[in-house]
Design a protein around this motif. Structure first.
Motif, PDB file in Angstrom:
ATOM      1  N   GLN A  65       4.969 -18.284  -0.889  1.00 18.46           N
ATOM      2  CA  GLN A  65       4.917 -18.502  -2.336  1.00 18.46           C
ATOM      3  C   GLN A  65       6.157 -19.298  -2.760  1.00 18.46           C
ATOM      4  OE1 GLN A  65       4.143 -15.008  -4.697  1.00 18.46           O
ATOM      5  NE2 GLN A  65       2.632 -14.229  -3.261  1.00 18.46           N
ATOM      6  N   PRO A  66       6.098 -20.615  -2.667  1.00 19.55           N
ATOM      7  CA  PRO A  66       7.284 -21.441  -2.928  1.00 19.55           C
ATOM      8  C   PRO A  66       7.855 -21.309  -4.343  1.00 19.55           C
ATOM      9  CG  PRO A  66       5.521 -22.739  -1.940  1.00 19.55           C
ATOM     10  CD  PRO A  66       4.948 -21.397  -2.247  1.00 19.55           C
ATOM     11  N   GLN A  67       7.040 -20.893  -5.292  1.00 20.06           N
ATOM     12  CA  GLN A  67       7.488 -20.815  -6.681  1.00 20.06           C
ATOM     13  C   GLN A  67       8.329 -19.577  -6.974  1.00 20.06           C
ATOM     14  OE1 GLN A  67       4.583 -19.663  -5.629  1.00 20.06           O
ATOM     15  NE2 GLN A  67       4.437 -17.691  -6.638  1.00 20.06           N
ATOM     16  N   VAL A  68       8.357 -18.606  -6.081  1.00 17.35           N
ATOM     17  CA  VAL A  68       9.015 -17.334  -6.374  1.00 17.35           C
ATOM     18  C   VAL A  68      10.537 -17.493  -6.403  1.00 17.35           C
ATOM     19  CG1 VAL A  68       9.199 -16.461  -3.987  1.00 17.35           C
ATOM     20  CG2 VAL A  68       8.943 -14.856  -5.871  1.00 17.35           C
ATOM     21  N   ASP A  69      11.154 -16.909  -7.426  1.00  8.28           N
ATOM     22  CA  ASP A  69      12.609 -16.813  -7.483  1.00  8.28           C
ATOM     23  C   ASP A  69      13.007 -15.487  -6.865  1.00  8.28           C
ATOM     24  OD1 ASP A  69      13.416 -19.223  -8.733  1.00  8.28           O
ATOM     25  OD2 ASP A  69      12.816 -18.446 -10.689  1.00  8.28           O
ATOM     26  N   VAL A  70      14.159 -15.467  -6.206  1.00 10.87           N
ATOM     27  CA  VAL A  70      14.599 -14.264  -5.514  1.00 10.87           C
ATOM     28  C   VAL A  70      15.949 -13.819  -6.062  1.00 10.87           C
ATOM     29  CG1 VAL A  70      15.297 -13.287  -3.286  1.00 10.87           C
ATOM     30  CG2 VAL A  70      13.346 -14.852  -3.417  1.00 10.87           C
ATOM     31  N   ILE A  71      16.014 -12.535  -6.382  1.00  4.41           N
ATOM     32  CA  ILE A  71      17.273 -11.895  -6.726  1.00  4.41           C
ATOM     33  C   ILE A  71      17.581 -10.937  -5.581  1.00  4.41           C
ATOM     34  CG2 ILE A  71      18.483 -10.355  -8.321  1.00  4.41           C
ATOM     35  CD1 ILE A  71      16.598 -11.398 -10.533  1.00  4.41           C
ATOM     36  N   LEU A  72      18.686 -11.188  -4.891  1.00  2.11           N
ATOM     37  CA  LEU A  72      19.083 -10.321  -3.785  1.00  2.11           C
ATOM     38  C   LEU A  72      19.969  -9.203  -4.319  1.00  2.11           C
ATOM     39  CD1 LEU A  72      19.805 -12.878  -0.938  1.00  2.11           C
ATOM     40  CD2 LEU A  72      17.987 -11.186  -1.008  1.00  2.11           C
ATOM     41  N   LEU A  73      19.723  -8.009  -3.802  1.00  2.00           N
ATOM     42  CA  LEU A  73      20.480  -6.824  -4.175  1.00  2.00           C
ATOM     43  C   LEU A  73      21.263  -6.335  -2.966  1.00  2.00           C
ATOM     44  CD1 LEU A  73      17.518  -4.939  -5.896  1.00  2.00           C
ATOM     45  CD2 LEU A  73      19.207  -6.403  -7.006  1.00  2.00           C
ATOM     46  N   THR A  74      22.455  -5.776  -3.211  1.00  2.00           N
ATOM     47  CA  THR A  74      23.219  -5.226  -2.105  1.00  2.00           C
ATOM     48  C   THR A  74      24.060  -4.056  -2.567  1.00  2.00           C
ATOM     49  OG1 THR A  74      24.688  -5.720  -0.259  1.00  2.00           O
ATOM     50  CG2 THR A  74      25.224  -6.726  -2.375  1.00  2.00           C
ATOM     51  N   GLY A  75      24.304  -3.163  -1.652  1.00  2.00           N
ATOM     52  CA  GLY A  75      25.215  -2.060  -1.882  1.00  2.00           C
ATOM     53  C   GLY A  75      26.538  -2.282  -1.182  1.00  2.00           C
ATOM     54  N   TYR A  76      26.763  -3.501  -0.684  1.00  2.00           N
ATOM     55  CA  TYR A  76      27.942  -3.783   0.119  1.00  2.00           C
ATOM     56  C   TYR A  76      28.950  -4.693  -0.565  1.00  2.00           C
ATOM     57  CZ  TYR A  76      25.289  -1.612   3.806  1.00  2.00           C
ATOM     58  OH  TYR A  76      24.583  -0.711   4.542  1.00  2.00           O
ATOM     59  N   GLY A  77      28.963  -4.740  -1.858  1.00  2.00           N
ATOM     60  CA  GLY A  77      29.951  -5.539  -2.572  1.00  2.00           C
ATOM     61  C   GLY A  77      29.583  -7.014  -2.629  1.00  2.00           C
ATOM     62  N   LYS A  78      30.531  -7.825  -3.090  1.00  2.00           N
ATOM     63  CA  LYS A  78      30.272  -9.239  -3.348  1.00  2.00           C
ATOM     64  C   LYS A  78      30.470 -10.135  -2.135  1.00  2.00           C
ATOM     65  CE  LYS A  78      31.108  -9.310  -8.239  1.00  2.00           C
ATOM     66  NZ  LYS A  78      30.439 -10.263  -9.054  1.00  2.00           N
ATOM     67  N   GLU A  79      30.934  -9.601  -1.026  1.00  2.01           N
ATOM     68  CA  GLU A  79      31.235 -10.438   0.135  1.00  2.01           C
ATOM     69  C   GLU A  79      30.068 -11.326   0.565  1.00  2.01           C
ATOM     70  OE1 GLU A  79      32.349  -9.603   4.692  1.00  2.01           O
ATOM     71  OE2 GLU A  79      33.621  -8.618   3.221  1.00  2.01           O
ATOM     72  N   PRO A  80      28.826 -10.815   0.652  1.00  5.23           N
ATOM     73  CA  PRO A  80      27.733 -11.683   1.107  1.00  5.23           C
ATOM     74  C   PRO A  80      27.167 -12.605   0.025  1.00  5.23           C
ATOM     75  CG  PRO A  80      27.108  -9.334   1.200  1.00  5.23           C
ATOM     76  CD  PRO A  80      28.439  -9.424   0.565  1.00  5.23           C
TER      77      PRO A  80
END
Length: 169
Positions: A81-96
């Motif tokens: 689905q090329p149109q999808v926007d992705v928001i990545l979530l993490t519990g490991y802080g801002k490093e990645p």
């Protein structure tokens, strides 16, 4: 619920922490009217994406159990689905964060996520998609009108309107 009882948007929520995923997804449905699906791993998420549902936004945990991490899933999901926007979530802080944004994530949020912040981020994604769609529609309409104008100037008054339209199509 959204003010008019209309779905605010269609999301795919992928996180291997079932309690977090299901509670956040339920709050997004109940408080803001989002519709969507949930998956606990990348493989299930890709199965959903191969189905009939088309997602506007995918919320994906950066660290997933299984063969794919969040960035790998984002890339595979975009192949479906090329149109999808992705928001990545993490519990490991801002490093990645830098790597996630460079890989094409719309945004990167740290867990625990404030529901209002997540809602605002989802609305930004959906509004940007609508603006891109409106722009593309306007460009197509402009190109069609320009073609009609060019044809009418080329043929002058010698062709009837029906013949001009047939030539345009």
């Amino acid at each position: 619920m959204s003010d008019l009882g209309i779905s605010a948007g269609t999301i795919l929520f992928v996180d291997d922490e079932e309690d977090f995923r299901s509670s956040e997804a339920e709050l997004l449905r109940m408080d803001y009217g989002y519709y969507g699906d949930e998956a606990g791993n990348a493989e299930d998420a890709l199965q959903l994406a191969r189905g009939v549902n088309r997602y506007q936004v995918a919320l994906i945990d950066q660290v997933l159990q299984g063969s794919m991490n969040g960035i790998d899933l984002m890339r595979a999901l975009r192949a479906e689905q090329p149109q999808v926007d992705v928001i990545l979530l993490t519990g490991y802080g801002k490093e990645p964060e830098t790597g996630a944004l460079q890989a094409g994530a719309y945004r990167f949020l740290e867990k625990p996520v404030q529901l209002e912040v997540l809602h605002q981020m989802l609305m930004l994604c959906i509004d940007a998609q609508q603006a891109r769609s409106d722009r593309d529609t306007a460009r197509r309409e402009h190109a069609l009108l320009q073609t009609l104008l060019d044809l009418s100037q080329q043929v002058g008054g010698s062709l009837r309107q029906e013949e001009i339209l047939q030539a345009a199509y």
